[in-house]
Write a protein that holds these residues in place. Structure first.
Motif, PDB file in Angstrom:
ATOM      1  N   TYR A 151      17.742  56.238  17.715  1.00 16.59           N
ATOM      2  CA  TYR A 151      18.869  56.304  18.445  1.00 16.59           C
ATOM      3  C   TYR A 151      19.104  55.185  19.412  1.00 16.59           C
ATOM      4  CZ  TYR A 151      18.467  61.410  17.378  1.00 16.59           C
ATOM      5  OH  TYR A 151      18.145  62.500  16.524  1.00 16.59           O
ATOM      6  N   ARG A 152      20.621  54.935  19.530  1.00 21.20           N
ATOM      7  CA  ARG A 152      20.647  53.649  20.330  1.00 21.20           C
ATOM      8  C   ARG A 152      20.729  54.174  21.937  1.00 21.20           C
ATOM      9  NH1 ARG A 152      24.475  52.848  16.270  1.00 21.20           N
ATOM     10  NH2 ARG A 152      24.103  50.893  15.348  1.00 21.20           N
ATOM     11  N   MET A 153      20.064  53.424  23.029  1.00 26.39           N
ATOM     12  CA  MET A 153      20.143  54.214  24.273  1.00 26.39           C
ATOM     13  C   MET A 153      20.263  52.875  25.135  1.00 26.39           C
ATOM     14  SD  MET A 153      16.637  55.740  26.040  1.00 26.39           S
ATOM     15  CE  MET A 153      16.843  57.466  25.329  1.00 26.39           C
ATOM     16  N   LYS A 154      20.953  53.044  26.417  1.00 29.27           N
ATOM     17  CA  LYS A 154      20.830  52.296  27.441  1.00 29.27           C
ATOM     18  C   LYS A 154      20.126  52.971  28.755  1.00 29.27           C
ATOM     19  CE  LYS A 154      24.560  49.258  26.569  1.00 29.27           C
ATOM     20  NZ  LYS A 154      24.406  47.878  26.584  1.00 29.27           N
ATOM     21  N   LYS A 155      19.239  52.195  29.238  1.00 28.77           N
ATOM     22  CA  LYS A 155      18.363  52.531  30.437  1.00 28.77           C
ATOM     23  C   LYS A 155      18.936  51.897  31.608  1.00 28.77           C
ATOM     24  CE  LYS A 155      14.111  51.582  31.288  1.00 28.77           C
ATOM     25  NZ  LYS A 155      14.506  51.278  32.823  1.00 28.77           N
ATOM     26  N   LEU A 156      18.938  52.560  32.701  1.00 28.14           N
ATOM     27  CA  LEU A 156      19.566  51.947  34.195  1.00 28.14           C
ATOM     28  C   LEU A 156      18.183  51.286  34.760  1.00 28.14           C
ATOM     29  CD1 LEU A 156      22.043  51.147  35.470  1.00 28.14           C
ATOM     30  CD2 LEU A 156      21.588  53.149  36.888  1.00 28.14           C
ATOM     31  N   SER A 157      18.017  50.155  34.977  1.00 34.14           N
ATOM     32  CA  SER A 157      16.824  49.535  35.986  1.00 34.14           C
ATOM     33  C   SER A 157      16.576  50.491  37.172  1.00 34.14           C
ATOM     34  CB  SER A 157      16.948  48.120  36.161  1.00 34.14           C
ATOM     35  OG  SER A 157      16.084  47.691  36.906  1.00 34.14           O
ATOM     36  N   ASN A 158      15.502  50.781  37.489  1.00 32.30           N
ATOM     37  CA  ASN A 158      15.088  51.361  38.624  1.00 32.30           C
ATOM     38  C   ASN A 158      15.278  50.502  40.036  1.00 32.30           C
ATOM     39  OD1 ASN A 158      14.506  53.813  37.459  1.00 32.30           O
ATOM     40  ND2 ASN A 158      12.187  53.379  37.412  1.00 32.30           N
ATOM     41  N   PHE A 159      15.469  49.020  39.507  1.00 35.20           N
ATOM     42  CA  PHE A 159      15.761  48.300  40.675  1.00 35.20           C
ATOM     43  C   PHE A 159      17.197  48.008  40.875  1.00 35.20           C
ATOM     44  CE2 PHE A 159      11.632  47.226  39.062  1.00 35.20           C
ATOM     45  CZ  PHE A 159      10.691  47.325  40.131  1.00 35.20           C
ATOM     46  N   THR A 160      18.136  48.682  39.990  1.00 35.72           N
ATOM     47  CA  THR A 160      19.414  48.490  40.460  1.00 35.72           C
ATOM     48  C   THR A 160      19.885  49.412  41.337  1.00 35.72           C
ATOM     49  OG1 THR A 160      19.879  47.760  38.282  1.00 35.72           O
ATOM     50  CG2 THR A 160      21.710  48.500  39.227  1.00 35.72           C
ATOM     51  N   LYS A 161      20.532  49.085  42.479  1.00 35.56           N
ATOM     52  CA  LYS A 161      20.982  49.877  43.373  1.00 35.56           C
ATOM     53  C   LYS A 161      22.122  50.750  43.023  1.00 35.56           C
ATOM     54  CE  LYS A 161      18.974  47.337  47.288  1.00 35.56           C
ATOM     55  NZ  LYS A 161      19.387  46.575  48.475  1.00 35.56           N
ATOM     56  N   SER A 162      23.103  50.154  42.243  1.00 41.49           N
ATOM     57  CA  SER A 162      24.515  50.956  41.820  1.00 41.49           C
ATOM     58  C   SER A 162      24.404  51.074  40.288  1.00 41.49           C
ATOM     59  CB  SER A 162      25.464  49.591  41.950  1.00 41.49           C
ATOM     60  OG  SER A 162      25.226  48.658  41.250  1.00 41.49           O
ATOM     61  N   ASP A 163      24.972  52.079  39.654  1.00 41.34           N
ATOM     62  CA  ASP A 163      25.253  52.549  38.687  1.00 41.34           C
ATOM     63  C   ASP A 163      26.067  51.654  37.681  1.00 41.34           C
ATOM     64  OD1 ASP A 163      23.520  54.607  39.481  1.00 41.34           O
ATOM     65  OD2 ASP A 163      24.840  56.078  39.437  1.00 41.34           O
ATOM     66  N   ASP A 164      25.583  50.534  37.403  1.00 40.27           N
ATOM     67  CA  ASP A 164      26.346  49.637  36.763  1.00 40.27           C
ATOM     68  C   ASP A 164      25.818  49.479  35.403  1.00 40.27           C
ATOM     69  OD1 ASP A 164      28.000  47.657  35.685  1.00 40.27           O
ATOM     70  OD2 ASP A 164      27.243  45.921  36.851  1.00 40.27           O
ATOM     71  N   TRP A 165      26.338  50.290  34.498  1.00 41.26           N
ATOM     72  CA  TRP A 165      25.856  50.353  33.057  1.00 41.26           C
ATOM     73  C   TRP A 165      26.305  49.463  32.253  1.00 41.26           C
ATOM     74  CZ3 TRP A 165      22.408  54.059  31.763  1.00 41.26           C
ATOM     75  CH2 TRP A 165      22.023  54.776  32.597  1.00 41.26           C
ATOM     76  N   THR A 166      27.252  48.310  32.502  1.00 40.37           N
ATOM     77  CA  THR A 166      27.430  47.172  31.879  1.00 40.37           C
ATOM     78  C   THR A 166      26.336  46.188  31.687  1.00 40.37           C
ATOM     79  OG1 THR A 166      28.390  46.182  33.735  1.00 40.37           O
ATOM     80  CG2 THR A 166      29.939  47.544  32.327  1.00 40.37           C
ATOM     81  N   HIS A 167      25.282  46.308  32.720  1.00 34.26           N
ATOM     82  CA  HIS A 167      24.152  45.546  32.433  1.00 34.26           C
ATOM     83  C   HIS A 167      22.908  46.151  32.266  1.00 34.26           C
ATOM     84  CE1 HIS A 167      27.330  43.030  34.809  1.00 34.26           C
ATOM     85  NE2 HIS A 167      26.649  41.816  34.226  1.00 34.26           N
ATOM     86  N   ALA A 168      22.791  47.407  31.770  1.00 32.53           N
ATOM     87  CA  ALA A 168      21.870  48.272  31.251  1.00 32.53           C
ATOM     88  C   ALA A 168      21.219  47.609  29.997  1.00 32.53           C
ATOM     89  CB  ALA A 168      22.352  49.631  31.422  1.00 32.53           C
ATOM     90  N   GLY A 169      19.943  47.654  29.873  1.00 34.28           N
ATOM     91  CA  GLY A 169      19.142  47.103  28.682  1.00 34.28           C
ATOM     92  C   GLY A 169      19.252  48.122  27.586  1.00 34.28           C
ATOM     93  N   ASN A 170      19.314  47.279  26.453  1.00 30.60           N
ATOM     94  CA  ASN A 170      19.426  47.968  25.262  1.00 30.60           C
ATOM     95  C   ASN A 170      17.918  48.435  24.839  1.00 30.60           C
ATOM     96  OD1 ASN A 170      22.038  47.614  25.171  1.00 30.60           O
ATOM     97  ND2 ASN A 170      22.050  45.847  23.965  1.00 30.60           N
ATOM     98  N   TYR A 171      17.904  49.749  24.450  1.00 29.49           N
ATOM     99  CA  TYR A 171      16.808  50.386  23.892  1.00 29.49           C
ATOM    100  C   TYR A 171      17.025  51.165  22.864  1.00 29.49           C
ATOM    101  CZ  TYR A 171      14.699  49.187  28.666  1.00 29.49           C
ATOM    102  OH  TYR A 171      14.244  48.598  29.518  1.00 29.49           O
ATOM    103  N   VAL A 172      15.717  51.420  21.807  1.00 28.39           N
ATOM    104  CA  VAL A 172      15.774  52.384  20.961  1.00 28.39           C
ATOM    105  C   VAL A 172      15.000  53.418  21.254  1.00 28.39           C
ATOM    106  CG1 VAL A 172      15.251  52.765  18.573  1.00 28.39           C
ATOM    107  CG2 VAL A 172      16.377  50.365  19.168  1.00 28.39           C
TER     108      VAL A 172
END
Length: 673
Positions: A151-172
């Motif tokens: 499945y394609r997935m986006k994960k938000l960095s724990n170091f990101t203060k705002s919920d900016d999903w445009t720069h979230a990493g791509n994961y499988v």
């Protein structure tokens, strides 16, 4: 990979070739920049270093860039080199920023946010840690394999203060198609992270191309019913290649590094394991498999010594193996001659196999009527020390190579390269743990050649049953017998089967020793079943030598065989003669072996039960002769023990017979007195 490594996964990851501009000239880089509409200022920056150089300086710098040798440059060139390296990094950063999100079109950021528990494994400390992460995942899988779906997935960095999903990493995210035990997910992560640790150990020896293995975690979706588990890996864009499998497939024509890495793990671990099933993008691997000696860890893909045999039959050492001082695994002349042809045939085994599908190493596929005379093969002069065996010296930590097909230069490199999969916050304690791991493996390291193992046996450092290398050769003999290693499965490569079984016997594998003993003596056996050997006094002598080794190793059948041979004088060849003293010794050894059995109970299906051996010993001591002193007292005691054993086995008439013989023996004692 430690507990504090959450930052490592936030870094963008690219194949190393995408970031490396060291193999292109300034003019080539300038053309590439023009094609990418590079602005004039950057273009001037690229031209400036070259314009400042004299013709001689240009040649020196080009030689430095092309060879990648870490020799000391002239002082006049060092500033220029630094400028060029700086430009390379600027180009890499510019390229990474210009890359668009390959998953932007799937609009994963539109899905709902889910809070998950992430489980991470530290291979050095053998411990687990967990934290909470926010993810967005597609509801439907985009691809699937034989066992898992992705499945394609986006994960938000724990170091990101705002919920900016445009720069979230791509994961499988991967899950099993069929229901499996939850522990299976944890075992898979443990496997991959242990393999990653071996990748780091491989890199410490400065091979021409460094390797890395995907960081792998477990995601637990606590907010979903049943808290399902998923494996989590970075998404890497590139050409995915399977370099070898856990069942013998080896893609030798594509890359040298993956095969050398597998070979390295076998020697560096002291033959305790081997990392196979190498696949991935470039030298970034995923979903490896580890074969161990016992074959009990790391899931059903761990084929144990059988898996190791499957790899080494397909593997041919390359320049990287040689540069790392890895020794050649001993193969027969036939195997070496047909290696390329077999590689083409064994592409059918490119898929991962599970335990059981590769374990039918028996001779049931051959008809008992199809007998093969291999006397002429045994008559050859076999050399147990391979001409291709390595020196057994420790693997050099100073080898270096720029291209996998070239020769190692041997220039020391003291600086260790760091990869984005490693933690930027790695503590000194973790580094010390890594060094301790490396030193521990250095102490275990052992070559793959038979000659080195034989040396250990001669110096009594290796006992019967201790040689893992011998077990691998034994498995190879069994695979040859069923045609697994033949280009034509209907044609058995008997010379190769015998070659490996002889090596296994020499290395102290008890089953192989018994196979060779039974083969030379014309007895039934479980391996090399359809092979026949001409019965002669010379072959009998050889067979008895093997039988003696098996008896010394504690095999009960071999003890009884020697005891009967020394008792009757039959099948003793020309080097031995009838000797009741030796017969009594081996009968007694067989009894003591029975006494040391874990169960300690009588088995009605047992051949030669203890009471029959006691009765035979009693008979020998009652008569005496052939270098055995007559001893009626001992004979009477043994007959009594035999009678009690017969009674316990519900053999009443036989017990009465033994009691009567005991009385006769005791009567002789009274007469002597």
């Amino acid at each position: 990979m430690g507990d504090n490594n959450s930052s490592d996964e936030e870094i963008l990851m690219f194949p190393i070739t995408d970031l490396d501009g060291g193999n292109t000239s300034p003019s080539e880089r300038e053309t590439e920049s023009d094609n990418e509409n590079m602005n004039r200022q950057n273009k001037k920056n690229l031209e400036k270093p070259k314009a400042l150089m004299t013709l001689r300086q240009r040649r020196l710098l080009k030689s430095y860039q092309d060879s990648n040798v870490r020799y000391k440059l002239p002082s006049s060139l060092r500033p220029l080199t630094n400028n060029v390296n700086k430009i390379h990094w600027l180009n890499a950063i510019r390229k990474s920023k210009s890359l668009s999100d390959p998953w932007e079109k799937f609009h994963i950021d539109h899905y709902k946010v889910e809070n998950c528990v992430r489980h991470r494994y530290n291979a050095l400390k053998k411990s687990w840690s967990k934290d909470t992460v926010k993810v967005k995942i597609e509801p439907e899988s985009f691809t699937r394999g034989a066992m898992r779906q992705c499945y394609r997935m986006k994960k938000l960095s724990n170091f990101t203060k705002s919920d900016d999903w445009t720069h979230a990493g791509n994961y499988v995210a991967k899950s099993y198609i069929e229901d499996v035990e939850r522990d299976t997910y944890f075992e898979d992560v443990k496997l991959q992270m242990d393999a990653k640790l071996w990748g780091e150990e491989y890199n410490r020896h400065n091979p021409p191309k460094k390797v890395d293995i995907f960081q792998m975690y477990i995601l637990e979706f606590k907010e979903r019913e049943g808290s399902p588990l998923f494996h989590l890996e970075h998404f890497i864009e590139g050409h995915y290649i399977k370099y070898n499998s856990n069942s013998g497939f080896v893609e030798e024509s594509v890359r040298l590094t993956p095969q050398a890495f597998s070979h390295f793990t076998f020697e560096r671990s002291g033959h305790q394991l081997i990392v196979v099933d190498i696949q991935g993008v470039g030298d970034l691997y995923t979903d490896p498999q580890i074969h161990t000696v016992e074959g009990t860890e790391y899931g059903s893909g761990n084929l144990g010594c059988k898996g190791m045999a499957l790899f080494f039959h397909s593997h041919t050492c390359n320049t990287i193996c040689e540069g790392l001082n890895l020794s050649n695994f001993d193969l027969s002349e036939n195997e070496i001659a047909t290696h390329t042809e077999f590689l083409n045939k064994q592409r059918n085994f490119a898929t991962t196999r599970i335990r059981g599908s590769e374990e039918m190493c028996t001779s049931i596929s051959c008809s008992p009527k199809e007998r093969v005379d291999i006397t002429h093969l045994l008559a050859r002069q076999h050399s147990y020390a391979s001409n291709n065996s390595g020196s057994g010296s420790p693997m050099s930590p100073t080898v270096e190579e720029d291209d996998e097909s070239s020769v190692f230069i041997g220039s020391p490199r003291t600086r260790r390269l760091r990869y984005v999969s490693e933690s930027d916050s790695m503590s000194m304690t973790e580094e010390e743990d890594r060094i301790a791991f490396s030193r521990a493996q250095a102490a275990k390291a052992r070559p793959s050649c038979v000659a080195h193992e034989l040396g250990l046996r001669r110096t009594a450092l290796l006992s019967i049953g201790d040689s893992i290398l011998g077990k691998i050769h034994h498995e190879m003999a069994k695979y040859h017998e069923i045609g697994r290693f033949s280009v034509d499965p209907e044609v058995i490569d008997w010379p190769s089967a015998l070659y490996h079984e002889e090596h296994a016997a020499q290395l102290g594998v008890l089953e192989a020793i018994l196979t060779m003993a039974r083969l030379y003596l014309g007895l039934q056996r479980d391996v090399l079943v359809n092979a026949e050997v001409e019965q002669s006094t010379e072959n009998t002598n050889i067979g008895l030598d093997f039988m003696g080794q098996a008896a010394q190793a504690g095999d009960r059948f071999a003890m009884l065989y020697l005891a009967r041979a020394y008792e009757t004088g039959d099948n003793l060849g020309t080097l031995r003669s009838m000797c009741w003293e030796d017969a009594a010794h081996w009968y007694q050894e067989a009894l003591e072996t029975e006494d040391n059995d874990e169960s300690g109970e009588y088995d009605s299906t047992m051949n030669d039960p203890p009471y029959s051996i006691q009765a035979k010993l009693a008979e020998l001591y009652k008569q005496g002769g052939h270098e055995l002193d007559k001893d009626p007292q001992k004979s009477g005691d043994l007959y009594n023990e035999a009678a009690e054993g017969a009674m316990a086995a519900m053999k009443g008439r036989l017990a009465n017979k033994y009691f009567m013989l005991a009385e006769e023996a005791y009567a002789e004692v009274e007469e002597e007195e």
